[in-house]
Every structure is written in C-alpha cells, then in structure tokens.
Write an enzyme that holds these catalytic residues in place. Structure first.
Site, short mmCIF file in Angstrom:
data_model
loop_
_atom_site.label_atom_id
_atom_site.label_comp_id
_atom_site.label_asym_id
_atom_site.label_seq_id
_atom_site.Cartn_x
_atom_site.Cartn_y
_atom_site.Cartn_z
N ARG A 68 3.73 0.64 -6.67
CA ARG A 68 4.98 -0.11 -6.55
C ARG A 68 4.78 -1.61 -6.67
O ARG A 68 5.48 -2.29 -7.41
CB ARG A 68 5.64 0.15 -5.20
CG ARG A 68 6.54 1.33 -5.15
CD ARG A 68 6.58 1.84 -3.74
NE ARG A 68 5.25 2.29 -3.37
CZ ARG A 68 4.77 3.49 -3.67
NH1 ARG A 68 5.52 4.37 -4.26
NH2 ARG A 68 3.53 3.83 -3.36
N THR A 69 3.85 -2.14 -5.89
CA THR A 69 3.74 -3.60 -5.81
C THR A 69 3.37 -4.18 -7.18
O THR A 69 4.01 -5.11 -7.66
CB THR A 69 2.71 -4.01 -4.73
OG1 THR A 69 3.07 -3.37 -3.52
CG2 THR A 69 2.68 -5.50 -4.52
N LYS A 98 -19.96 -8.76 -10.46
CA LYS A 98 -21.16 -9.58 -10.69
C LYS A 98 -21.42 -10.52 -9.52
O LYS A 98 -22.31 -11.35 -9.57
CB LYS A 98 -20.98 -10.39 -11.97
CG LYS A 98 -20.70 -9.54 -13.19
CD LYS A 98 -20.52 -10.43 -14.41
CE LYS A 98 -20.04 -9.64 -15.61
NZ LYS A 98 -19.66 -10.51 -16.72
N ARG A 119 -4.12 -8.67 -4.55
CA ARG A 119 -4.30 -7.72 -3.43
C ARG A 119 -5.80 -7.51 -3.23
O ARG A 119 -6.54 -7.29 -4.19
CB ARG A 119 -3.61 -6.39 -3.76
CG ARG A 119 -3.98 -5.29 -2.78
CD ARG A 119 -3.18 -4.05 -2.99
NE ARG A 119 -1.81 -4.25 -2.55
CZ ARG A 119 -0.91 -3.27 -2.47
NH1 ARG A 119 -1.24 -2.05 -2.81
NH2 ARG A 119 0.31 -3.51 -2.06
N HIS A 147 1.36 -8.36 4.27
CA HIS A 147 1.88 -7.99 2.95
C HIS A 147 3.28 -8.61 2.88
O HIS A 147 4.29 -7.93 2.96
CB HIS A 147 1.95 -6.46 2.87
CG HIS A 147 2.25 -5.91 1.52
ND1 HIS A 147 2.62 -6.69 0.43
CD2 HIS A 147 2.26 -4.62 1.06
CE1 HIS A 147 2.82 -5.90 -0.61
NE2 HIS A 147 2.61 -4.65 -0.26
C1 NCD Z 1 1.76 -0.54 1.43
C2 NCD Z 1 0.47 -1.35 1.37
O1 NCD Z 1 -0.18 -1.41 0.33
O2 NCD Z 1 0.18 -1.95 2.38
N1 NCD Z 1 2.19 -0.11 0.18
C3 NCD Z 1 3.03 -0.89 -0.54
O3 NCD Z 1 2.68 -1.96 -0.98
N2 NCD Z 1 4.29 -0.45 -0.71
C4 NCD Z 1 1.73 0.54 2.42
C5 NCD Z 1 0.62 1.55 2.40
O4 NCD Z 1 -0.26 1.55 1.54
O5 NCD Z 1 0.66 2.41 3.27
#
Ligand code: NCD
Length: 331
Positions: A68-69, A98, A119, A147
């Site tokens: 999703r993100t 590396k 991320r 997040h």
């Molecule tokens: C979440 C995350 O990556 O923290 N997912 C997301 O971005 N919608 C929640 C999760 O992974 O449980």
C-alpha cells in the site's frame, strides 16, 4: 562517431569523441534546473535539448516490504504529473549491500530526485537520512518507531467517516509495542481535543513507555487492558468511536517469550462480528493492513469496517502531502 553498444573503454580511443561527450554533459549540467528562462529555452532549442520544465522525481527507497505505502506514493506522484524511481528491496538491491551508510544514500539519491520516500527497519533511519539529504525526506516507516503518513491517512479517514477529529474515544488493539502505526496515531491524536484512548494488548505488547509519558504530559487520558478482561473490553467496544486493530509485528520480535505469550492469548485478539455488533452504529473499525487473522473476514461486509476505504484514502492524502511539500506548479 555514431555510438550504439557501449561495452568497453577502448571504444573511446578517439579524443574527439570524449570531447564531444564532455561538452554535451556540460550542457546537460548547465540546463539541469526545474525552470528555464526564455533565453535558456532558446539555447536548448538550438542545441536539441528538452525545453519543457523537467518533471519532479520522487525516489522510493524501501528497505522493508510494502504494498500500500509504496504503490500509493508512486501512484500519487504519477497522478500529480511527476515521475518516480523506486527500489522495493533496497536492502538487497541498493548499495546498502555494499555497506553504504544511510547518510550517503540520502546525499546521493537527493541529487537525482526532488524528494525521497523511505522505509527502513532501523528506528530513526528517516531522521538520519533527512540530516544528510539535500531534498525533503518522507518517513514511510522506520522500524517500530513511527509511520507518520499512515497516521495522516488514518486521521483523514476518521474525519471523513465520523465528521470530526476531536471528541473521540479510540481503542487500539493488538501489538502496540512493535506496531509503528499506533505510535504515530497516538502522537497525532495527543494534539486533538476531547480524546480518550484505550490500549488493548497482552502486557508484553503494551504501548511503549515514552508514548504513555507523552500522553500524560498532554493530559490525554488512556486506559490499558488485556483482551482477556472480557467485561472491560465489552464496555470499551460499546463506547468507542474507533477500534484500530493492528497485526502482530512478528518480523520485529526477537524475544521468543513475547511471541509465545501472544500465541497463548491470540484468539482473544480476533475481531469478529460479535465484537463489531457491540459497537455503536456510527463507529468504525480500522486497520493499517496487511491483515493476518486479527479481523475475521466476516467483518468485511459490516458497514463499520472502514479498513479498505482507509487504504483507498492513502492515495489522496499522499497526493495532497506531495503537493504541499513540492512546488505544486512544477510537480
Ligand atoms: C503497516 C506498516 O508497515 O507499519 N503497514 C502499512 O504501511 N499500511 C502496518 C503493518 O505492517 O502491520
């Protein structure tokens, strides 16, 4: 000399070819700016170089899995007319393999892209990248810490579904220790009025101390309980406006005891229609997704289930965020 395959440096024995290449590169450098003056555009026309303002580029550096993100960020940038460069397994396919530091990665990527979405499994990774990056950095999840953009779309969803951001009773359920979305959401809600929070988790997965302290400082009342405390849970379900469910962040749990403890009580942390039906008619069930088994599939048809609408909102909130950060006219 016409160039076609570039395979080895012996092809460039002719000094003139090198000179032509370098002089072209100088021109590329000279005109590498978001907006060209009328005179520069004319020069570009004469040189056969692009004259249009270049589109903004968003780099997605994901060192952890995401659906999703990353997709919603990429779609958001494309819908705004910008472009994306992306690596979905940066830990495996970028120079991190590396041994490149996060700081160097940000410094370099920021020279190609106008914004970095990142991320990483390490807490504080985005803050570290931001300290070295020449362009804005968006934290798309740093370890178990935060997040933030997920919480922005969560807040948007609450406001969209319930028509308000204040005067809310929000229950958070599941792995509150390792789940970064609930951390960010708690911090965000701490700045609204009339908020009451309920933290429902096994003791070993309770909301971290620093967040509880922050809430206390801001005078945000909260109660903690385990899902095994049946009466308490029923009370909370009957009065909460939002039930925010999270999955167990297995990949972050190193302590076997923590997992074993969770396995013992697992079935108490599954939201089904019995739970949903206890909730007020105008309340909602949210989840950042991915779901594993903490919300029974039967709940999906329940009008209170807002999690798929929540995921869809991610696109619009991220479009809005990118537009606010980057110069809107030139995205
Ligand atoms: C979440 C995350 O990556 O923290 N997912 C997301 O971005 N919608 C929640 C999760 O992974 O449980």
């Amino acid at each position: 000399m016409g160039l076609y395959h570039i395979l080895e440096t012996q092809q460039f024995k002719d000094r003139k070819v090198l000179e032509e290449l370098f002089s072209l590169a100088d021109q590329m450098k000279l005109f590498d700016k978001p907006n060209l003056t009328a005179n520069e555009r004319k020069q570009c026309y004469l040189l056969g170089l692009p004259q249009e303002p270049r589109k903004k580029i968003m780099a997605c550096l994901f060192y952890e899995p995401s659906t999703r993100t990353r997709f919603s960020f990429e779609t958001a940038m494309k819908r705004l007319g910008g472009e994306t460069i992306s690596t979905e397994s940066a830990g495996m396919f970028s120079s991190a393999v590396k041994g490149e530091s996060i700081g160097d990665m940000a410094r370099i990527t920021g020279q190609y892209a106008d914004i970095i979405v990142m991320r990483h499994k390490m807490n504080g990774a985005a803050t570290e990248a931001a300290a070295h990056s020449p362009v804005p950095v968006i934290n798309a999840g740093d370890g178990s810490r935060q997040h933030p953009t997920q919480s922005l779309l969560d807040a948007y969803t609450i406001n969209d579904e319930l028509g308000r951001m204040d005067d809310l009773e929000v229950a958070m359920l599941g792995d509150l220790n390792n789940g970064r979305t609930v951390h960010s959401l708690a911090y965000l809600l701490a700045h609204r009025k009339g908020i009451k929070l309920y933290f429902i988790s096994p003791k070993i997965m309770s909301m971290p101390h620093n967040i509880r302290e922050y809430l206390q400082e801001k005078n945000i009342p909260f109660e903690e309980m385990a899902a095994t405390e049946k009466q308490k849970i029923e009370d909370v379900l009957q009065k909460c406006d939002v039930l925010y469910v999270t999955r167990v962040q297995k990949e972050r749990i190193e302590d076997k005891q923590e997992l074993e403890e969770y396995e013992k009580y697992k079935e108490h942390y599954i939201v089904n229609n019995n739970w949903a039906n206890l909730m007020k008619t105008d309340s909602i069930i949210m989840h950042p997704l991915p779901r594993v088994d903490e919300i029974a599939v039967e709940v999906d048809q329940n009008p209170k289930a807002a999690y798929f609408r929540q995921a869809a909102n991610g696109l619009y909130v991220r479009m809005a965020l990118l537009k606010m950060i980057l110069d809107p006219k030139s995205v």
